[in-house]
Design an enzyme around this catalytic site. Structure first.
Site, PDB file in Angstrom:
ATOM      1  N   GLY A  14       0.871  -1.164   0.000  1.00  0.00           N
ATOM      2  CA  GLY A  14       0.000   0.000   0.000  1.00  0.00           C
ATOM      3  C   GLY A  14       0.901   1.204   0.000  1.00  0.00           C
ATOM      4  CB  CYS A  15       0.910   4.329   0.717  1.00  0.00           C
ATOM      5  SG  CYS A  15       0.836   4.492  -1.040  1.00  0.00           S
ATOM      6  N   GLY A  16       3.112   2.481   2.941  1.00  0.00           N
ATOM      7  CA  GLY A  16       3.815   2.763   4.189  1.00  0.00           C
ATOM      8  C   GLY A  16       5.171   3.352   3.924  1.00  0.00           C
TER       9      GLY A  16
END
Lengths: 263, 263
Positions: A108-110
């Site tokens: 995702g977008c960590g």
């Protein structure tokens, strides 16, 4: 809905068997939303254009820029322009620390902190909440969430998440990104001064390590998904003392960790 | 499979109706893979532990650190340790430029350059490929891809993508991240010296702007998904001259842009 619509209707070509023709179709909007801290451009998130102020605050808390609303001096927010500038205390110091930190990019977008540091800190301070819920309540929440998923039903392109108390769903957000949907929930909690530690997250999205870490940082004891969980999220949930449940469908569910909270 | 397995079998509690018991279940692995450039730690990707060298090269090309294999001096790769150190020409200059660049975080994992700059550059140099394929071939590719999706079938937690010529699927990769699956394809092309401009991408994952931009940067004329496309990816595909197809299922498909390539 403000700014731009969450969905757009466009004319496209559809093929069905031997038929080919132009028809109207609904697609999900994807909106570039830029977050500033103390007048400095920090990041552009691609998201569904709803509740951008919640998204900004939840994201900043996830990434360690703010602790809670006491970290915030003031907020300039222009919803029409999709502009937010969050003035925080100790902004210079925090921005400098982050600039020299390491980045982790996930499914995702960590990013923001070193992955291994995060995993260790979860293990060193696990969640001890004695909260329990029934299997019936798990099924009820998941069915209710599924029924609330308006954008998904129109476009097939959104994730939905809810923050619930033991009794009921409190906040619900949909977004093209499953991480954004969680951050909107957290941002709403910050602005409405709602605590995390006796809450449940239910989401349509897969549980990857980053989804788990976002919840664990808030000490949320129960995390429920309609979809799969990764091996790493299961390991982290075990360490963090979180009850992790996946594949809740019809009358079935998988309890990956800490099943004693499900009665 | 090397390193760690792509899937793990663990014992979990399963509930089905009134039954509750411990059973073995297969979950997808999520592996933290750290990429170094010229001895400097750049990023940790969370991914499926297969073909990590392809993932690294595809990622570095997507992010503008390398152009092709002529940008690379040499590669230190220790698959057991999940360690890669890519020595590139002009590394210091490129790293400095990137450090001061802006970040865009997407529903998946885009970042590196300003979103608006990218969108503009796509529009200024669109794809003019005269390549065409038949609707039958689109259905054939999508069915073939679906049949190849072994990790997804076991775990429900993976995305699969293929790079195909007009005639056949050439490379196939599965990954927990849909962006990683694409970058593995691109990395394999770099290492095997395969060009992009007469190829087709078929993917199980949703097409967000970043998926579109990754393909557009390589001048790939046709992008096909079993799932949804966002409004922004449709706009960018129009500007970039890409044929974008979504929701290919049974005998149906949506052609969002440049339908003249589908005959």
């Amino acid at each position: 809905m403000r700014l731009v619509d969450v969905t757009r209707t466009i004319n496209i070509e559809k093929i069905a068997g031997k038929m080919r023709g132009v028809e109207a179709d609904v697609v999900i909007a994807e909106y570039p939303f830029t977050i500033h801290i103390n007048d400095k451009e920090l990041v552009t998130l691609l998201c569904s254009p709803t509740h951008l102020e919640y998204l900004a605050l939840g994201f900043l808390q996830s990434e360690g820029f703010i602790q809670d609303d006491s970290s915030i001096k003031n907020i300039e927010f222009d919803e029409e322009k999709g502009y937010i500038n969050v003035h925080i205390y100790n902004g210079e110091r925090i921005l400098n620390e982050k600039a020299f930190g390491k980045r982790t990019l996930t499914t995702g977008c960590g990013k923001g902190t070193t992955f291994h540091d995060v995993a260790q800190s979860l293990a060193s301070d696990p969640i001890h909440s004695k909260m329990m819920i029934s299997t019936e309540k798990v099924f009820e929440f998941v069915n209710q969430l599924h029924e609330s998923a308006q954008i998904f039903r129109k476009t097939g392109g959104a994730h939905i998440s809810t923050l619930a108390s033991e009794q009921e769903m409190m906040f619900v957000h949909e977004d093209i990104g499953r991480h954004n949907a969680l951050d909107k929930l957290f941002g709403e909690c910050i602005m409405k001064d709602v605590g995390f530690e006796d809450k449940i997250i239910i989401t349509s999205g897969r549980i990857s390590s980053e989804m788990l870490i976002k919840s664990a940082k808030r000490k949320i004891p129960i995390l429920i998904s309609r979809s799969a969980a990764t091996q790493l999220s299961v390991e982290l949930a075990e360490k963090a003392g979180i009850t992790l449940i996946g594949f809740v469908r019809n009358d079935k569910m998988n309890i990956y960790t800490n099943g004693w909270r499900i009665v």
